[in-house]
Design a protein around this motif. Structure first.
Motif, PDB file in Angstrom:
ATOM      1  N   PRO A   1       0.827  -1.213   0.000  1.00  0.00           N
ATOM      2  CA  PRO A   1       0.000   0.000   0.000  1.00  0.00           C
ATOM      3  C   PRO A   1       0.859   1.260   0.000  1.00  0.00           C
ATOM      4  CG  PRO A   1       0.063  -0.971   2.184  1.00  0.00           C
ATOM      5  CD  PRO A   1       0.819  -1.906   1.299  1.00  0.00           C
ATOM      6  N   ALA A   2       0.504   2.188  -0.839  1.00  0.00           N
ATOM      7  CA  ALA A   2       1.186   3.483  -0.886  1.00  0.00           C
ATOM      8  C   ALA A   2       0.304   4.521  -0.202  1.00  0.00           C
ATOM      9  CB  ALA A   2       1.457   3.888  -2.331  1.00  0.00           C
ATOM     10  N   LYS A   3       0.826   5.117   0.903  1.00  0.00           N
ATOM     11  CA  LYS A   3       0.050   6.128   1.616  1.00  0.00           C
ATOM     12  C   LYS A   3       1.001   7.160   2.193  1.00  0.00           C
ATOM     13  CE  LYS A   3      -0.155   3.073   5.668  1.00  0.00           C
ATOM     14  NZ  LYS A   3      -1.046   2.419   6.640  1.00  0.00           N
ATOM     15  N   SER A   4       0.437   8.280   2.591  1.00  0.00           N
ATOM     16  CA  SER A   4       1.272   9.413   2.991  1.00  0.00           C
ATOM     17  C   SER A   4       1.784   9.313   4.414  1.00  0.00           C
ATOM     18  CB  SER A   4       0.472  10.720   2.817  1.00  0.00           C
ATOM     19  OG  SER A   4      -0.731  10.657   3.577  1.00  0.00           O
ATOM     20  N   GLY A   5       1.040   8.698   5.298  1.00  0.00           N
ATOM     21  CA  GLY A   5       1.422   8.652   6.704  1.00  0.00           C
ATOM     22  C   GLY A   5       1.855   7.282   7.161  1.00  0.00           C
ATOM     23  N   PHE A   6       2.216   7.216   8.460  1.00  0.00           N
ATOM     24  CA  PHE A   6       2.593   5.961   9.111  1.00  0.00           C
ATOM     25  C   PHE A   6       3.739   5.265   8.380  1.00  0.00           C
ATOM     26  CE2 PHE A   6      -1.978   6.743   9.453  1.00  0.00           C
ATOM     27  CZ  PHE A   6      -2.101   6.921  10.822  1.00  0.00           C
ATOM     28  N   ALA A   7       4.762   6.042   8.050  1.00  0.00           N
ATOM     29  CA  ALA A   7       5.895   5.512   7.299  1.00  0.00           C
ATOM     30  C   ALA A   7       6.674   4.471   8.089  1.00  0.00           C
ATOM     31  CB  ALA A   7       6.828   6.654   6.892  1.00  0.00           C
ATOM     32  N   GLU A   8       6.520   4.462   9.411  1.00  0.00           N
ATOM     33  CA  GLU A   8       7.232   3.465  10.211  1.00  0.00           C
ATOM     34  C   GLU A   8       6.764   2.054   9.889  1.00  0.00           C
ATOM     35  OE1 GLU A   8       7.191   7.307  12.478  1.00  0.00           O
ATOM     36  OE2 GLU A   8       5.750   6.099  11.354  1.00  0.00           O
ATOM     37  N   PHE A   9       5.513   1.919   9.444  1.00  0.00           N
ATOM     38  CA  PHE A   9       4.986   0.595   9.118  1.00  0.00           C
ATOM     39  C   PHE A   9       5.293   0.221   7.672  1.00  0.00           C
ATOM     40  CE2 PHE A   9       2.504   1.797  12.807  1.00  0.00           C
ATOM     41  CZ  PHE A   9       2.479   0.620  13.538  1.00  0.00           C
ATOM     42  N   VAL A  10       4.979   1.093   6.749  1.00  0.00           N
ATOM     43  CA  VAL A  10       5.274   0.826   5.349  1.00  0.00           C
ATOM     44  C   VAL A  10       5.349   2.152   4.610  1.00  0.00           C
ATOM     45  CG1 VAL A  10       2.828   0.490   4.808  1.00  0.00           C
ATOM     46  CG2 VAL A  10       4.557  -0.430   3.272  1.00  0.00           C
ATOM     47  N   LYS A  11       6.358   2.256   3.757  1.00  0.00           N
ATOM     48  CA  LYS A  11       6.538   3.449   2.945  1.00  0.00           C
ATOM     49  C   LYS A  11       7.001   3.019   1.563  1.00  0.00           C
ATOM     50  CE  LYS A  11       9.000   7.876   2.717  1.00  0.00           C
ATOM     51  NZ  LYS A  11      10.005   8.742   3.376  1.00  0.00           N
ATOM     52  N   VAL A  12       6.387   3.613   0.544  1.00  0.00           N
ATOM     53  CA  VAL A  12       6.682   3.233  -0.836  1.00  0.00           C
ATOM     54  C   VAL A  12       7.159   4.457  -1.605  1.00  0.00           C
ATOM     55  CG1 VAL A  12       5.729   2.321  -2.979  1.00  0.00           C
ATOM     56  CG2 VAL A  12       4.967   1.398  -0.790  1.00  0.00           C
ATOM     57  N   LYS A  13       8.244   4.276  -2.341  1.00  0.00           N
ATOM     58  CA  LYS A  13       8.716   5.319  -3.253  1.00  0.00           C
ATOM     59  C   LYS A  13       9.278   4.652  -4.505  1.00  0.00           C
ATOM     60  CE  LYS A  13      13.283   5.741  -1.084  1.00  0.00           C
ATOM     61  NZ  LYS A  13      14.242   6.675  -0.464  1.00  0.00           N
ATOM     62  N   THR A  14       9.421   5.424  -5.561  1.00  0.00           N
ATOM     63  CA  THR A  14       9.873   4.897  -6.852  1.00  0.00           C
ATOM     64  C   THR A  14      11.229   5.458  -7.186  1.00  0.00           C
ATOM     65  OG1 THR A  14       7.586   4.761  -7.608  1.00  0.00           O
ATOM     66  CG2 THR A  14       9.294   4.620  -9.289  1.00  0.00           C
TER      67      THR A  14
ATOM     68  N   THR B   1       9.909   0.288   2.223  1.00  0.00           N
ATOM     69  CA  THR B   1      10.598   0.232   3.512  1.00  0.00           C
ATOM     70  C   THR B   1       9.557   0.224   4.618  1.00  0.00           C
ATOM     71  OG1 THR B   1      10.769   2.644   3.578  1.00  0.00           O
ATOM     72  CG2 THR B   1      12.638   1.438   2.631  1.00  0.00           C
ATOM     73  N   GLY B   2      10.029  -0.011   5.828  1.00  0.00           N
ATOM     74  CA  GLY B   2       9.140   0.007   6.977  1.00  0.00           C
ATOM     75  C   GLY B   2       9.207  -1.292   7.752  1.00  0.00           C
ATOM     76  N   PHE B   3       8.560  -1.281   8.896  1.00  0.00           N
ATOM     77  CA  PHE B   3       8.565  -2.448   9.775  1.00  0.00           C
ATOM     78  C   PHE B   3       7.992  -3.677   9.078  1.00  0.00           C
ATOM     79  CE2 PHE B   3       5.789  -4.922  12.656  1.00  0.00           C
ATOM     80  CZ  PHE B   3       6.758  -5.555  13.411  1.00  0.00           C
ATOM     81  N   CYS B   4       6.842  -3.564   8.451  1.00  0.00           N
ATOM     82  CA  CYS B   4       6.212  -4.716   7.796  1.00  0.00           C
ATOM     83  C   CYS B   4       7.058  -5.240   6.646  1.00  0.00           C
ATOM     84  CB  CYS B   4       4.817  -4.335   7.291  1.00  0.00           C
ATOM     85  SG  CYS B   4       3.683  -3.796   8.585  1.00  0.00           S
ATOM     86  N   ILE B   5       7.688  -4.328   5.926  1.00  0.00           N
ATOM     87  CA  ILE B   5       8.522  -4.747   4.802  1.00  0.00           C
ATOM     88  C   ILE B   5       9.759  -5.496   5.289  1.00  0.00           C
ATOM     89  CG2 ILE B   5       9.819  -3.943   2.809  1.00  0.00           C
ATOM     90  CD1 ILE B   5       6.773  -3.608   2.607  1.00  0.00           C
ATOM     91  N   ASP B   6      10.382  -5.014   6.366  1.00  0.00           N
ATOM     92  CA  ASP B   6      11.565  -5.688   6.890  1.00  0.00           C
ATOM     93  C   ASP B   6      11.235  -7.073   7.416  1.00  0.00           C
ATOM     94  OD1 ASP B   6      13.062  -3.557   6.187  1.00  0.00           O
ATOM     95  OD2 ASP B   6      13.611  -2.922   8.223  1.00  0.00           O
ATOM     96  N   VAL B   7      10.060  -7.228   8.032  1.00  0.00           N
ATOM     97  CA  VAL B   7       9.650  -8.558   8.491  1.00  0.00           C
ATOM     98  C   VAL B   7       9.488  -9.489   7.293  1.00  0.00           C
ATOM     99  CG1 VAL B   7       7.826  -9.874   9.637  1.00  0.00           C
ATOM    100  CG2 VAL B   7       8.552  -7.686  10.584  1.00  0.00           C
TER     101      VAL B   7
ATOM    102  N   GLN C   1      14.112  -7.091  17.339  1.00  0.00           N
ATOM    103  CA  GLN C   1      15.128  -6.173  16.822  1.00  0.00           C
ATOM    104  C   GLN C   1      14.556  -5.254  15.753  1.00  0.00           C
ATOM    105  OE1 GLN C   1      18.573  -8.403  15.520  1.00  0.00           O
ATOM    106  NE2 GLN C   1      18.590  -9.681  17.365  1.00  0.00           N
ATOM    107  N   ILE C   2      13.705  -5.807  14.894  1.00  0.00           N
ATOM    108  CA  ILE C   2      13.094  -4.979  13.853  1.00  0.00           C
ATOM    109  C   ILE C   2      12.162  -3.949  14.479  1.00  0.00           C
ATOM    110  CG2 ILE C   2      11.638  -5.038  11.790  1.00  0.00           C
ATOM    111  CD1 ILE C   2      12.668  -7.858  11.253  1.00  0.00           C
ATOM    112  N   GLN C   3      11.443  -4.333  15.513  1.00  0.00           N
ATOM    113  CA  GLN C   3      10.541  -3.390  16.188  1.00  0.00           C
ATOM    114  C   GLN C   3      11.322  -2.229  16.798  1.00  0.00           C
ATOM    115  OE1 GLN C   3       8.531  -6.041  18.898  1.00  0.00           O
ATOM    116  NE2 GLN C   3       6.720  -6.187  17.602  1.00  0.00           N
ATOM    117  N   VAL C   4      12.417  -2.539  17.469  1.00  0.00           N
ATOM    118  CA  VAL C   4      13.226  -1.483  18.085  1.00  0.00           C
ATOM    119  C   VAL C   4      13.809  -0.569  17.017  1.00  0.00           C
ATOM    120  CG1 VAL C   4      15.297  -1.047  19.451  1.00  0.00           C
ATOM    121  CG2 VAL C   4      13.720  -2.876  20.120  1.00  0.00           C
ATOM    122  N   GLN C   5      14.192  -1.163  15.896  1.00  0.00           N
ATOM    123  CA  GLN C   5      14.784  -0.378  14.811  1.00  0.00           C
ATOM    124  C   GLN C   5      13.807   0.677  14.287  1.00  0.00           C
ATOM    125  OE1 GLN C   5      16.029  -2.766  11.477  1.00  0.00           O
ATOM    126  NE2 GLN C   5      16.204  -1.010  10.104  1.00  0.00           N
TER     127      GLN C   5
END
Length: 956
Positions: free
Chosen positions: A475-488, A498-504, A807-811
């Motif tokens: 999902p591409a959205k403007s907020g909550f970048a800590e969970f998921v963030k998309v760029k091209t 990037t983000g917590f969900c992506i790293d998991v 570790q990913i959560q703390v990051q």
């Protein structure tokens, strides 16, 4: 071998009836004949085989040798002799039916053996049922059942009996899906439903069914194989006979489907004939696993095999490669069984019974029916012996398998790798003991060489050929970048997530799966509310192979995709404002107790005061007097216990019991109130502005939620007014909406709320209330039935238990925020409610009610004369009892004085005349009136009651 019929069933039946009209008056009945040279009764038996087929030649040789062996071993005791009439079906259904009618009509055979194909057997079995001639065949199709065809004897295993062994192999290697490939004949179609059911029983399924026509060209086969290569499933179950299977596996090797990563399983129809398959075909089947009926080795079998080879080569010198298989052994045992059954049935001269009317020459019944048929059929079913193929025991008209042998095609032939039995499952050695547990472990099989000469077990699926990488929607959205963030990427145009969900997800796919899965991220953008539902639906539409992000596992989404195990815990809660310090509130003294507790306590004060007044009114002067004084006493006495200021003494023991219990209740209440009020005045507890979601709905407050979240639908299902719902996309918008009071609360999932409150800017102003709804957490979504789901779920468990997830959560989220104000604000309410004091009030109510009931029982008993009076109305009785209740009850000190006065009064009254109405049960009441003397009236007072003397204070 199996051959595609050129005729439909209706056409075949029509041809059969036409041929019957031709055969009807050809030859007279023959019946069983006596052999004049031996004196034995000759019994005619038909044998229908495809004599141009290698399998037909093998069966013919085995049948002949079986009858020779039987009569050679029973030379002195036998009374019958089977005369075999062999017919060639020429691999054609109509020809097989024609020769069957000829054998029954003109030869009057008492049984028919052979019939190699299902379509041939199907028509001949129908004729056998009408003519009562047993049809003994080795066809294995489940569609032909002895249950519905009483004169059909299957001298072989039912084809469906092998499906459990196939399912056990699939389960042993944890394959979730298979592709079933079968020929388009009765033989091929019959196994499909049974295999599907067995696979479901072990947690797998038939993902796709590929149907191959017997007339398919090599191009048709190749086209179907390319189609199979585009699918994820890499486990194939092939149910074909050698004629089609030979071409199929040659093409499979040619297109590259016999390489590493593929798994092939063949059924017994092909596995049992591998010894006779061309070596070139065997070369294209390297690594295939097969199952076939287990034949126990014995000296008799070895001896027969040697004799059969010599004879078969003599009879068929032009055949270079062919070995005896279980089908030949079943043909041998079937012929042996028939000879035993005929010998035991005591057959005499036998003939066909003709119908009474034969006017309809094309009627199938015109052939008649065998007189010997029913008796021979029963004898066949009761025949049991140890044959060359194993124990020959018919159950419900067919052989029952004891075990299946599992083989691996290696080199020029096959190699045994294990066994399967219904009782024990898979094992390296044959185990027939019933006390062993059923197991399906791959460790119980021998070493397997898989296609491509690989020692690695195929995982059962691969990325399809047309899509080398998994298309993963994010999902591409403007907020909550800590969970998921998309760029091209501006140069490569590649999507970077990037983000917590992506790293998991990366940790699971790149480091925890036992195999590599290439993937690429695809951005999904939508401005519509509920976009996460739309995102998951893209999997169902085939646009994505997976969805990764802060996607909550929901029941409605699981209809379109399969979710892995959650990698976060989750629930839904509220973000609300923290109220100002309430110590400045003039009515803070009311806060320690909630309204329901205040009302309940007040009611109990009044109730307890009333009970004490009732118990003390007749015996205690302080509880008597004018009505307004008595009402005041009820309130005064009970409420004075609040500060233990009551000065009135209670005389009744029941009153003392009630007061003791009530004082204890008051002590607990006042102590709790004092402690709660002290805490409110001395400790700064920051209270939430809203503590219950129902208050939001009842007061029609504005409520916020995260854009694209399922919370929108959740609130609407909870009957929130849609016009009162507002969506926000960032934490800054959350803060602005709450601080300006645009919304009374924001409802979101707990992971977002914790991240929001972890910021020192927000933790002093807002708090979390809840959770108010439970959810399953975040998970990764895949297509329905995807074999990746169980493997990714296991990898998630490994990441979670291994500490990598922490570790990913703390990051991404840092350490948990230390916010004293927030910790204090998490106390939802310092007020005490009635739930905490239910037991206390129950004790008080029980004790007071018990005392009141006991007093009323005693009072009613003392006034039983009034209640029993028949001369007064109910209202008069109530008034009389009320007067008695209001009358002061004499105590012990006054009783003696009244008795003395009564004695003096009675002495004076002795000279006075009595009323004429006075009797033994009634007594005139004498009352001394100052300045007037004594007066008398009739009363209902019993004789034993004390006469009350009324005197003034001046005359005492």
């Amino acid at each position: 071998m199996q051959k595609q019929s050129r005729y439909s069933n209706s056409q075949l039946h029509g041809l059969l009836l036409l041929m019957m009209s031709c055969y009807y008056n050809v030859v007279p009945s023959l019946g069983a004949q006596n052999d004049s040279s031996t004196g034995l009764i000759e019994v005619d038996v038909g044998l229908i085989l495809d004599l141009d087929d290698i399998l037909g030649k093998m069966s013919h040789t085995c049948t002949s040798m079986a009858l020779e062996d039987f009569y050679a071993s029973n030379l002195q005791t036998r009374t019958t002799k089977i005369v075999v009439h062999t017919r060639d079906s020429k691999n054609d259904v109509v020809e097989a039916a024609s020769v069957a009618i000829d054998l029954m009509k003109n030869v009057q055979v008492q049984a028919i053996l052979g019939l190699q194909t299902c379509t041939q057997a199907d028509f001949v079995i129908d004729i056998g049922n009408k003519t009562q001639v047993p049809i003994i065949s080795s066809v294995s199709s489940p569609s032909l059942s002895p249950k519905y065809n009483p004169y059909f004897i299957r001298g072989a295993h039912n084809g469906s009996s092998q499906v459990q062994s196939l399912a056990a192999i699939v389960k042993a290697f944890s394959w979730r899906e298979v592709v079933l490939i079968y020929e388009d004949t009765e033989y091929g179609r019959g196994i499909g439903p049974y295999l599907a059911d067995s696979l479901l029983g072990v947690g797998s399924q038939v993902r796709y069914r590929s149907i191959m026509s017997l007339s398919a060209t090599d191009d048709n086969i190749q086209k179907e194989l390319y189609k199979l290569m585009t699918m994820q499933t890499r486990v194939f179950v092939v149910h074909m006979l050698p004629s089609l299977a030979s071409r199929f596996f040659l093409k499979a090797k040619e297109v590259g489907m016999m390489n590493k990563g593929y798994a092939w399983i063949i059924t017994d129809g092909l596995t049992s004939r591998l010894d006779s398959v061309d070596p070139k075909i065997i070369g294209s089947m390297q690594g295939v696993i097969g199952v076939k009926p287990y034949v126990p080795n014995s000296s008799e079998l070895q001896n027969f095999t040697e004799r059969w080879r010599k004879r078969f080569r003599q009879e068929n010198p032009d055949i270079d490669r062919f070995e005896l298989n279980v089908l030949g052994l079943w043909a041998y045992d079937s012929a042996m069984m028939l000879a035993m059954a005929i010998e035991r049935s005591g057959v005499a001269q036998s003939k066909f019974k003709k119908p009474i009317s034969t006017s309809n020459l094309v009627d199938l019944a015109a052939i008649g029916s065998s007189e010997m048929g029913p008796r021979l059929l029963q004898s066949i079913k009761n025949t049991r012996f140890q044959g060359l193929s194993g124990e020959f025991d018919l159950v419900d008209g067919q052989l029952q398998p004891s075990a299946f042998q599992i083989v691996n095609v290696i080199g020029k032939g096959e190699r045994e790798i294990g066994f399967w039995t219904r009782e024990s499952g898979i094992s390296k050695e044959l185990i027939l003991a019933s006390n062993r547990n059923y197991t399906t472990n791959k460790e119980d099989l021998g070493a397997i060489i898989w296609p491509g000469e690989s020692n690695l077990i195929p995982k059962g699926w691969e990325i399809p050929t047309g899509e080398r990488k998994l298309r993963v929607g994010v999902p591409a959205k403007s907020g909550f970048a800590e969970f998921v963030k998309v760029k091209t990427d501006s140069e490569t145009n590649a999507v970077i997530a990037t983000g917590f969900c992506i790293d998991v997800f990366k940790e699971v796919m790149d480091h925890s799966l036992p195999y590599a899965v290439p993937y690429e991220f695809v951005s999904f953008e939508s401005d519509k509310s509920g976009s996460y539902d739309d995102l998951v639906h893209q999997i169902f539409l085939g646009n994505y192979d997976a969805v990764v992000g802060d996607v909550t596992i929901r029941a409605n989404r699981s209809r379109f995709a399969d979710f892995t195990l959650p990698f976060t815990e989750s629930s839904v809660a509220m973000i609300v404002r923290i109220q100002d310090d309430e110590r400045k509130n003039a009515w803070i003294f009311m806060k320690p107790l909630k309204m329901d507790l205040w009302l309940t306590t007040g009611a109990f004060f009044i109730f307890t005061g009333f009970v004490v007044w009732v118990l003390e009114h007749r015996v205690n002067e302080e509880f008597r007097g004018p009505p307004h004084k008595q009402v005041g006493m009820i309130f005064w006495f009970s409420f004075s216990t609040l500060v233990f200021a009551q000065k009135e003494k209670v005389i009744s023991n029941l009153s003392r019991f009630v007061v003791i219990v009530w004082v204890f209740v008051v002590l607990v209440l006042t102590s709790s109130y004092t402690a709660s009020l002290t805490s409110m005045l001395t400790v700064q507890k920051l209270q939430p502005s809203v503590t219950d979601i129902m208050d939001l709905k009842k007061n029609e407050e504005y409520v916020g939620y995260q854009t694209g979240s399922f919370v929108d639908g959740l609130l609407k299902r909870e009957t929130f007014n849609p016009s009162k719902l507002r969506n926000y996309s960032t934490f800054e918008e959350y803060d602005e909406a709450l601080s300006t009071r645009s919304v009374a609360a924001i409802i979101d999932e707990v992971p977002y709320i914790r991240l929001f409150l972890a910021d020192p800017k927000y933790c002093t102003k807002y708090t979390m209330v809840g959770p108010i709804f439970n959810t399953a957490g975040f998970g990764f979504a895949f297509p329905k039935g995807s074999p990746l789901v169980p493997d990714v779920s296991r990898a998630i468990l490994n990441v979670t238990e291994g500490g990598k997830l922490t570790q990913i959560q703390v990051q991404w989220f840092g350490e948990e925020a230390k916010c004293a104000e927030q910790d204090g604000a998490r106390v939802t309410s310092g007020s005490l409610d009635i739930e905490s004091f239910k037991g206390l009030f129950l004790v008080a109510a029980t004790s007071s009610s018990f005392a009141l009931i006991l007093f009323l029982s005693i009072f009613l008993y003392d006034n039983r004369v009034i209640l029993a009076s028949n001369n007064s109305s109910l209202w008069q009785k109530l008034i009389a009892m009320a007067k008695n209740f209001d009358k002061e009850k004499e105590n012990t000190s006054d009783a003696s004085k009244k008795i003395n006065l009564a004695n003096e009064g009675m002495a004076v009254a002795a000279d006075c005349p009595q009323s004429p109405t006075t009797n033994s049960s009634r007594l005139a009441e004498w009352i001394f009136i100052p300045d007037e003397g004594f007066a008398t009236t009739e009363t209902n007072t019993p004789i034993h009651e004390t006469i009350e003397i009324v005197e003034t204070s001046e005359e005492r």
